[in-house]
Design an enzyme around this catalytic site. Structure first.
Site, PDB file in Angstrom:
ATOM      1  N   ASN A 217       0.855  -1.183   0.000  1.00  0.00           N
ATOM      2  CA  ASN A 217       0.000   0.000   0.000  1.00  0.00           C
ATOM      3  C   ASN A 217       0.885   1.225   0.000  1.00  0.00           C
ATOM      4  O   ASN A 217       2.012   1.172   0.491  1.00  0.00           O
ATOM      5  CB  ASN A 217      -0.837   0.036   1.280  1.00  0.00           C
ATOM      6  CG  ASN A 217      -2.071  -0.817   1.170  1.00  0.00           C
ATOM      7  OD1 ASN A 217      -2.613  -1.008   0.094  1.00  0.00           O
ATOM      8  ND2 ASN A 217      -2.510  -1.328   2.295  1.00  0.00           N
ATOM      9  N   ASP A 286      -4.967  -5.720   2.398  1.00  0.00           N
ATOM     10  CA  ASP A 286      -6.127  -6.557   2.720  1.00  0.00           C
ATOM     11  C   ASP A 286      -5.945  -7.994   2.224  1.00  0.00           C
ATOM     12  O   ASP A 286      -6.549  -8.915   2.765  1.00  0.00           O
ATOM     13  CB  ASP A 286      -7.401  -5.946   2.114  1.00  0.00           C
ATOM     14  CG  ASP A 286      -7.783  -4.653   2.823  1.00  0.00           C
ATOM     15  OD1 ASP A 286      -7.551  -4.567   4.044  1.00  0.00           O
ATOM     16  OD2 ASP A 286      -8.289  -3.721   2.165  1.00  0.00           O
ATOM     17  N   LYS A 296      12.625 -16.137  -8.268  1.00  0.00           N
ATOM     18  CA  LYS A 296      12.053 -15.070  -9.085  1.00  0.00           C
ATOM     19  C   LYS A 296      11.224 -15.676 -10.215  1.00  0.00           C
ATOM     20  O   LYS A 296      11.696 -16.577 -10.927  1.00  0.00           O
ATOM     21  CB  LYS A 296      13.216 -14.247  -9.650  1.00  0.00           C
ATOM     22  CG  LYS A 296      12.835 -12.876 -10.093  1.00  0.00           C
ATOM     23  CD  LYS A 296      14.066 -12.125 -10.576  1.00  0.00           C
ATOM     24  CE  LYS A 296      13.604 -11.053 -11.546  1.00  0.00           C
ATOM     25  NZ  LYS A 296      14.695 -10.526 -12.330  1.00  0.00           N
ATOM     26  N   PRO A 312      -5.514 -11.339   7.822  1.00  0.00           N
ATOM     27  CA  PRO A 312      -6.291 -11.097   9.048  1.00  0.00           C
ATOM     28  C   PRO A 312      -6.424  -9.605   9.277  1.00  0.00           C
ATOM     29  O   PRO A 312      -5.538  -8.833   8.910  1.00  0.00           O
ATOM     30  CB  PRO A 312      -5.435 -11.749  10.143  1.00  0.00           C
ATOM     31  CG  PRO A 312      -4.060 -11.843   9.574  1.00  0.00           C
ATOM     32  CD  PRO A 312      -4.208 -11.938   8.090  1.00  0.00           C
ATOM     33  N   ASP A 313      -7.532  -9.201   9.882  1.00  0.00           N
ATOM     34  CA  ASP A 313      -7.699  -7.790  10.259  1.00  0.00           C
ATOM     35  C   ASP A 313      -7.151  -7.661  11.684  1.00  0.00           C
ATOM     36  O   ASP A 313      -7.790  -8.092  12.652  1.00  0.00           O
ATOM     37  CB  ASP A 313      -9.178  -7.404  10.193  1.00  0.00           C
ATOM     38  CG  ASP A 313      -9.361  -5.900  10.382  1.00  0.00           C
ATOM     39  OD1 ASP A 313      -8.683  -5.329  11.264  1.00  0.00           O
ATOM     40  OD2 ASP A 313     -10.165  -5.307   9.647  1.00  0.00           O
ATOM     41  N   ILE A 314      -5.957  -7.089  11.780  1.00  0.00           N
ATOM     42  CA  ILE A 314      -5.251  -7.051  13.076  1.00  0.00           C
ATOM     43  C   ILE A 314      -6.053  -6.261  14.105  1.00  0.00           C
ATOM     44  O   ILE A 314      -6.269  -6.706  15.239  1.00  0.00           O
ATOM     45  CB  ILE A 314      -3.837  -6.441  12.904  1.00  0.00           C
ATOM     46  CG1 ILE A 314      -3.064  -7.215  11.838  1.00  0.00           C
ATOM     47  CG2 ILE A 314      -3.089  -6.426  14.231  1.00  0.00           C
ATOM     48  CD1 ILE A 314      -1.777  -6.550  11.387  1.00  0.00           C
ATOM     49  N   PHE A 330      -7.712   3.833  12.330  1.00  0.00           N
ATOM     50  CA  PHE A 330      -7.525   4.922  11.370  1.00  0.00           C
ATOM     51  C   PHE A 330      -8.262   4.555  10.093  1.00  0.00           C
ATOM     52  O   PHE A 330      -8.362   3.364   9.752  1.00  0.00           O
ATOM     53  CB  PHE A 330      -6.030   5.133  11.068  1.00  0.00           C
ATOM     54  CG  PHE A 330      -5.391   6.126  11.998  1.00  0.00           C
ATOM     55  CD1 PHE A 330      -5.169   5.814  13.322  1.00  0.00           C
ATOM     56  CD2 PHE A 330      -5.036   7.390  11.537  1.00  0.00           C
ATOM     57  CE1 PHE A 330      -4.601   6.736  14.191  1.00  0.00           C
ATOM     58  CE2 PHE A 330      -4.461   8.331  12.386  1.00  0.00           C
ATOM     59  CZ  PHE A 330      -4.243   8.000  13.721  1.00  0.00           C
ATOM     60  N   LYS A 344     -16.796   2.015   9.829  1.00  0.00           N
ATOM     61  CA  LYS A 344     -15.641   1.181  10.222  1.00  0.00           C
ATOM     62  C   LYS A 344     -15.523   1.131  11.741  1.00  0.00           C
ATOM     63  O   LYS A 344     -15.220   0.097  12.322  1.00  0.00           O
ATOM     64  CB  LYS A 344     -14.340   1.768   9.648  1.00  0.00           C
ATOM     65  CG  LYS A 344     -14.114   1.343   8.215  1.00  0.00           C
ATOM     66  CD  LYS A 344     -12.832   1.894   7.626  1.00  0.00           C
ATOM     67  CE  LYS A 344     -12.834   1.597   6.129  1.00  0.00           C
ATOM     68  NZ  LYS A 344     -11.705   2.135   5.423  1.00  0.00           N
ATOM     69  N   LYS A 348     -15.886  -2.471  13.745  1.00  0.00           N
ATOM     70  CA  LYS A 348     -14.796  -3.045  14.541  1.00  0.00           C
ATOM     71  C   LYS A 348     -14.995  -2.776  16.032  1.00  0.00           C
ATOM     72  O   LYS A 348     -14.114  -3.093  16.835  1.00  0.00           O
ATOM     73  CB  LYS A 348     -13.448  -2.492  14.058  1.00  0.00           C
ATOM     74  CG  LYS A 348     -13.174  -2.839  12.588  1.00  0.00           C
ATOM     75  CD  LYS A 348     -11.739  -2.575  12.168  1.00  0.00           C
ATOM     76  CE  LYS A 348     -11.636  -2.623  10.650  1.00  0.00           C
ATOM     77  NZ  LYS A 348     -10.278  -2.671  10.142  1.00  0.00           N
TER      78      LYS A 348
END
Ligand code: CTP
Length: 403
Positions: A217, A286, A296, A312-314, A330, A344, A348
């Protein structure tokens, strides 16, 4: 600059007198004056005669926006006694660079020029940043003088070790302007998080496809690092689990470097016991490739399919734990900030989430954010990320259950 007087504990509006004595490092004092101004300080500069040989008063006048004082005798009708006028209302005096000579004169309580007289007549903390050749620094006379200053309650910042202007290597370099500014910021920051442990994630993650390619990202890590720095300044034991970024670890922060989301999650869970707060600033990928090639990959000219599996969504995982710390999320959005950020936060189950529009914050040094909590939305003024971080920490300290 906007008005940040409501930001408790930063340098905004504080009168800092910067004393510049004679030494090569005087050129760095110009960057220091600028840095202090950037975090909101009202900088006033006193230059010694020797300092004037290295940098001009005009430089500091332009950077500080105030008249620069160079002599005990250049008072005017308004300020008949500059050594008193300049120190009046000062929150701190910082002598940077401090030569061996000025250290000796300060140690003996001399008042034979403007800067020493000002220091002697002060009613505020005095910081001294030594800068000199290593042999001058190591000389017992200088060490004796520095010990005297310390015993008098004067705060010595540095010196650093390394290459010197004279070509030698050793102790005696002035601390960099950023580090000096940081020391003052820390001094004036209330220890809102004293006794607390905070875990912060920052930066992007990197999901390897093969040894040289991967999915990532775009994230500079600046906001997360600023948050970690603000937590440490606020007195928290701070652990920063960081994806790959080009930033130095903030002062007083323990940094753990990771690349992938899976490693980030493992490291977060490993340091989480005992944490009071978890702040997830990282831009976690994600998805990750279902397989990572050991070698390679070679092109074949044919279309290629990459199978991705969700990471996983930490944050969600930590927030769902029965012993969850106070969790802050955030959200960087390209549109409809309020709706996405609040959804969000609810999804969560977070007590607090910080949102910003991508165009406002990504990669830059400033940010415009909105804090969302159970009481509603709290927009903060656009500010350097260090100041935004400071306000976020103040906000979370107010919401934090008593420890
Ligand atoms: N987060 C996390 N682990 C992930 C994904 C996100 O800890 N695997 C955290 C981020 O650090 C941030 C918050 O969750 O605090 C962002 O929430 P999320 O809904 O995952 O945001 P995006 O990934 O931007 O969601 P979307 O792509 O759907 O906009």
């Amino acid at each position: 600059m906007e008005n940040y007087t409501h930001i408790i504990g930063c340098l905004r509006g504080r009168k800092i007198v910067l004393g510049v004595s004679g030494g090569i490092a005087a050129y760095k004092a110009a960057a220091l004056a600028r840095e202090l101004g950037r975090v909101g300080a009202d900088v006033h500069v006193a230059l010694t005669e020797a300092g004037l040989r290295f940098v001009s008063a005009l430089t500091f006048q332009a950077l500080s926006g105030h008249r620069v004082w160079t002599s005990l005798w250049d008072g005017d009708a308004e300020n008949g006694m500059p050594h008193i006028a300049l120190g009046r209302g000062a929150d701190a005096i910082l002598v940077a660079p401090a030569s061996a000579d000025i250290i000796a004169r300060l140690a003996h309580g001399r008042a034979d020029d403007l800067l020493t007289a000002l220091c002697l007549a002060r009613d505020c903390p005095l910081f001294v940043a030594p800068a000199m050749n290593r042999q001058m620094w190591e000389n017992p006379a200088t060490q004796r003088n520095v010990a005297t200053l310390r015993a008098d309650g004067i705060i010595i910042l540095g010196p650093d070790e390394g290459g010197q202007a004279c070509g030698e290597t050793g102790p005696g370099r002035m601390l960099e302007p950023g580090a000096l500014c940081e020391a003052l910021l820390a001094f004036f920051t209330p220890r809102l998080l004293a006794g607390r442990k905070v875990v912060v994630t920052a930066g992007p993650t990197f999901e390897a496809i093969d040894p040289v390619r991967g999915i990532t990202n775009s994230s500079s890590g600046k906001m997360g690092y600023a948050i970690a720095a603000a937590c440490a300044r606020g007195g928290a034991e701070t652990v920063l689990v960081s994806g790959p970024v080009a930033l130095p670890a903030p002062a007083g922060v323990r940094r753990i470097d990771v690349a992938s989301a899976l490693r980030m999650r493992d490291e977060v869970l490993a340091v989480l016991p005992g944490a009071d707060v978890f702040i997830a600033v990282a831009a976690v990928a994600d998805y990750r490739p279902a397989q990572t090639a050991g070698h390679k990959l070679k092109k074949s000219g044919l279309p290629m399919r990459l199978e991705l599996v969700p990471n996983p969504d930490i944050l969600a995982e930590v927030a769902a734990r029965p012993d969850a710390p106070f969790c802050v999320g955030f959200a960087a959005e390209s549109q409809e900030l309020d709706a996405y950020a609040e959804s969000k936060r609810r999804a969560k189950r977070l007590p607090m989430l910080v949102g910003n529009l991508l165009a406002d914050g990504v990669g830059g040094d400033d940010n415009t954010v909105v804090i969302y909590d159970d009481a509603g939305r709290h927009p903060l003024p656009r500010a350097p990320k260090a100041l935004v971080a400071r306000q976020i920490v103040e906000h979370l300290a107010r919401l934090l259950p008593a420890g």
